[in-house]
Enzyme design. Structure first.
Site: not given
Length: 325
Positions: A66, A110, A139, A160, A222, A296
């Site tokens: 990618k 993903r 996301q 938010d 994030g 992540s």
């Protein structure tokens, strides 16, 4: 011949349930040593940064790279998005590039899928759970779709920094998810949730970790540099900390690096990679009171697994344009 797939065509064939299955298999291969994933290479040019993320999954026979670019001047100078991405999928037998596909939607799905897999293995499993989403950017929807695939979500609390953005987000997705939605006025209101996803661009923690309830699972998505973090030391210290990759978390994840550098935790506080839990080398959640965190950073194996899935489905459905290059 090379198959060309646009963003719309990728979205046409890719769903969260299937993506979670192949991403889970990718993490398993990563743990079992049948995946090859070199370190991400970055090139800083005059206007931006280009990132190259190659990977090969031996059992899935998925070979891909990618290319992601971050050029901040694109919107004003060229009327283009800041972040662009394409995935090149190769035939592992010949090396030929058999597909070039848009990478933006693929990356969003993903990334959500990894949180869904982590939620499956780390969150409590009970009826009528409450999810919390902090940050309502691109996301956020994928995070919700993934955790809803993994658990029975009855209600979602959304926060938010821009209340208008939160309202627009709920309005957009309200018809797609059979859930109750609540817009929070303060991050503390999100901490009532059983599962919390942080998907912001904030460089500093977005909630007070001292206020997290026992039994909460957090997907921290994030932040992605050593200097930034969405979750504070207080919550990291009292959690079981799981990452997609130990190497990546120790080099890129400020959520872990900052408390480590401040000597608030030791290196051993990193409990495991997600693949180790999927393969049952290490236990996931062991009690209803345990607080778990999944960090992540984003791995190329996720892209390769998902790109192979997209290609196979597109070929089966006759979607895309084949050209000779």
């Amino acid at each position: 011949m090379t198959l060309i797939l646009s963003q719309k065509e990728v979205a046409q064939v890719l769903n969260m349930k299937d993506c979670m299955q192949v991403v889970e298999s990718g993490f398993l291969e990563f743990d079992q040593g049948t995946a090859i994933q070199p370190l991400r290479n970055n090139i800083h040019s005059d206007k931006g940064i280009s990132l190259y993320m190659p990977a090969y999954l031996g059992k899935m026979k998925a070979l891909a790279c990618k290319v992601v670019t971050v050029f901040k001047g694109n919107p004003t100078d060229y009327k283009m998005p800041v972040i662009l991405g394409k995935v090149l999928l190769q035939d592992p037998n010949t090396g030929a590039v058999i597909c070039i596909m848009d990478g933006s939607y693929l990356t969003a799905v993903r990334t959500g899928a990894s949180s869904g897999v982590a939620t499956k293995h780390l969150a409590q499993d009970k009826a009528n759970m409450v999810a919390g989403i902090i940050g309502t950017g691109v996301q956020a929807k994928m995070q919700l779709a993934a955790i809803a695939e993994a658990r029975d979500i009855k209600k979602v609390i959304v926060y938010d920094i821009s209340k208008v953005a939160a309202q627009e987000f709920v309005k957009e997705i309200n018809s797609e998810f059979v859930m109750d939605f609540e817009i929070a006025n303060h991050p503390d209101e999100v901490l009532k949730a059983d599962i919390i996803c942080t998907v912001t661009s904030s460089p500093v923690p977005v909630f007070d970790g001292n206020k997290i309830r026992p039994g909460t699972h957090i997907n921290a998505i994030g932040s992605h540099t050593p200097e930034t973090r969405e979750i504070d030391s207080a919550i990291v210290v009292k959690s079981k900390f799981v990452g997609d990759s130990k190497e990546a978390c120790f080099s890129e994840a400020g959520d872990f690096i900052i408390p480590l550098g401040n000597k608030e935790i030791s290196e051993s506080h990193f409990y495991s990679e997600l693949g180790e839990i999927i393969s049952n080398k290490k236990a996931g959640r062991v009690s209803s009171d345990e607080i778990t965190i999944f960090k992540s950073t984003g791995l190329a194996i996720q892209d390769a697994a998902t790109a192979q899935l997209v290609y196979e489905k597109a070929m089966k459905m006759g979607i895309g344009t084949e050209i000779e290059i």
